[in-house]
Write an enzyme that holds these catalytic residues in place. Sequence first.
Site, PDB file in Angstrom:
ATOM      1  N   SER A  42      32.828   5.255  -1.547  1.00 16.86           N
ATOM      2  CA  SER A  42      32.299   6.124  -0.509  1.00 16.86           C
ATOM      3  C   SER A  42      31.642   7.429  -1.049  1.00 16.86           C
ATOM      4  O   SER A  42      30.790   7.361  -2.088  1.00 16.86           O
ATOM      5  CB  SER A  42      33.589   6.401   0.172  1.00 16.86           C
TER       6      SER A  42
ATOM      7  N   ALA B 268      37.004  15.039  11.378  1.00 16.11           N
ATOM      8  CA  ALA B 268      36.424  16.141  11.468  1.00 16.11           C
ATOM      9  C   ALA B 268      35.007  15.984  10.307  1.00 16.11           C
ATOM     10  O   ALA B 268      33.798  16.400  10.410  1.00 16.11           O
ATOM     11  CB  ALA B 268      36.708  17.499  10.972  1.00 16.11           C
TER      12      ALA B 268
HETATM   13 MG    MG Z   1      32.455   6.660   3.253  1.00 19.90          MG
END
Ligand code: MG
Length: 537
Positions: A65, A368
């Site tokens: 990620s 968020a």
């Molecule tokens: Mg990600």
Amino acid sequence: MSINIETLQSVASQYPLPAVKFTYGTAGFRTKADLLEPVMFRMGLLAALRSKATQASIGVMITASHNPVEDNGVKLIDPMGEMLKDSWESYATSLANCRAEDLGSALEAIVKETGLDLNAKSCVCLARDTRPSGLKLAEAVIEGAKCIQKDYQDYGILSTPQLHYIVRCINTNGQYGEPTEEGYYRKLSNAFLKLQIGDQAKLGVKVDGANGVGADKIKQLQKYLGNSVNISVFNDGTSGKLNDKCGADYVKINQCLPEGIRVQPHEKCVSFDGDADRILYFYIGKDNEFKLLDGDKMSTLIASFIKDLLSKANLKLNLGVIQTAYANGRSTEYLQKSVDVPVSCVKTGVKHLHHKALEYDIGVYFEANGHGTVIFSDVAVEKIKSYALLSHIRSKEMSELLDFINLVNETVGDAISDFLVIETILNRKGYNLNDWNSMYSDLPNRQLKVKVKDRTVIKTIKAETETTSPEGLQEEINKLVSAVKAGRSFVRPSGTEDVVRVYAEAETRSLTDELAYAVANKVYDFAGGVGPRPQAK
Ligand code: MG
Ligand code: 16G
């Protein structure tokens, strides 16, 4: 059929364990890429077993990620495109730490415990993000899967949400869509084009691709959108480094423009993270100030849009919004008071939000940080369909809602799908970013990290909003918070980094920063801080 232990041991001997303890956390396994080959091999084994246990295709996504390019990671995807079932996370952890010579008996134990049928048909579907380490790690997954069964499908480079989508399509026999990358673009773009209204000015947007997989994928999408949309991609991986001073995580934490992109006032911009499952909007206001529209802004926009359609059609469905403690206090207040929807707060991590969202007919969830989506229950879809089909006075809204459902990747937060969702709502409301941002004003907020000897000494309750350990810390935080107007603060051990995270918000920027640093110093004192004390720059 049984597992061929001899073959297994001989292949496994090529994947000896490093001297590291691995834990399958909210984001799967994530660490330095050069430690991960043995883990990947073992996850190939596990995915094949999971596939036999569920008698469905299982996904393996290789990504870290928003982490630096040197890292990598792996997550398993369950049949409906959701995160791996909890009870299998502990199998993942124990296999990842299992010595090559013990793997045979460890696998047999899982077979026995779950009662899975080794003769069941199975398939492992894998994909990876753009990290250079991905290819070798994918090979290790395949080697593992092949020890149990012969079928696997390597999708090469995909965004995380694309693989989630494909897994769901396969396991629903195409009912969710065509199980290919092209099918994904077609489904989303068709729904998007159907929902556009008016002769709006051509939609122009600048995309910060984080030098990751989303940059190329949004370029692919553009081909399906025709000339109604003009997407310029920056940080597309051709020269910059993955997630380096760019991408959604950088923009959210630093609350500033990413590098590698030039922005004029009021230009519409978005940032993706490295595997394109998060998105944030931003622009420069007329006061030259950086304006961020985060996950909270997205959930409020989406919830109010859906609520509106439902009330116009007079259709009563149970709509709710799920947030974490990181949600800005003003967003929660706005949702409860102005949109008039119930709001739940759960622990950080997509699976917690997703799980809670399933309790509603329509659940909107967003962290968020920009990860989120909408889930429509079968009951909701059936009702909406019946309202759309009946020559009901409001059938128009319900047909639109059906198209809207096709625009959403319900399996997981998806930067590309969320982008189309938000653009559709802005188009239909006739909003620019400033109109959207003016729905409510965020409280200033600050996130800090504190390095401590052992972050697990911090224990939290109430969806991570309070600590129970170390003793006395919460009382100190309470005192600091109560002295500040509109103050709120909490601390929690990170699940992905060796730090304690601090969040603070308050009425003004300076009060917020003071509160954040004061709380960070309490953490430093109570939890055994290491290195320099937290200090405002
Ligand atoms: Mg990600
Ligand atoms: C992971 C989570 C994300 C969460 C983040 C928190 C998934 C797929 N991802 O990236 O939801 O916001 O961790 O990181 O669950 P932290 O524990 O380091 O604050």
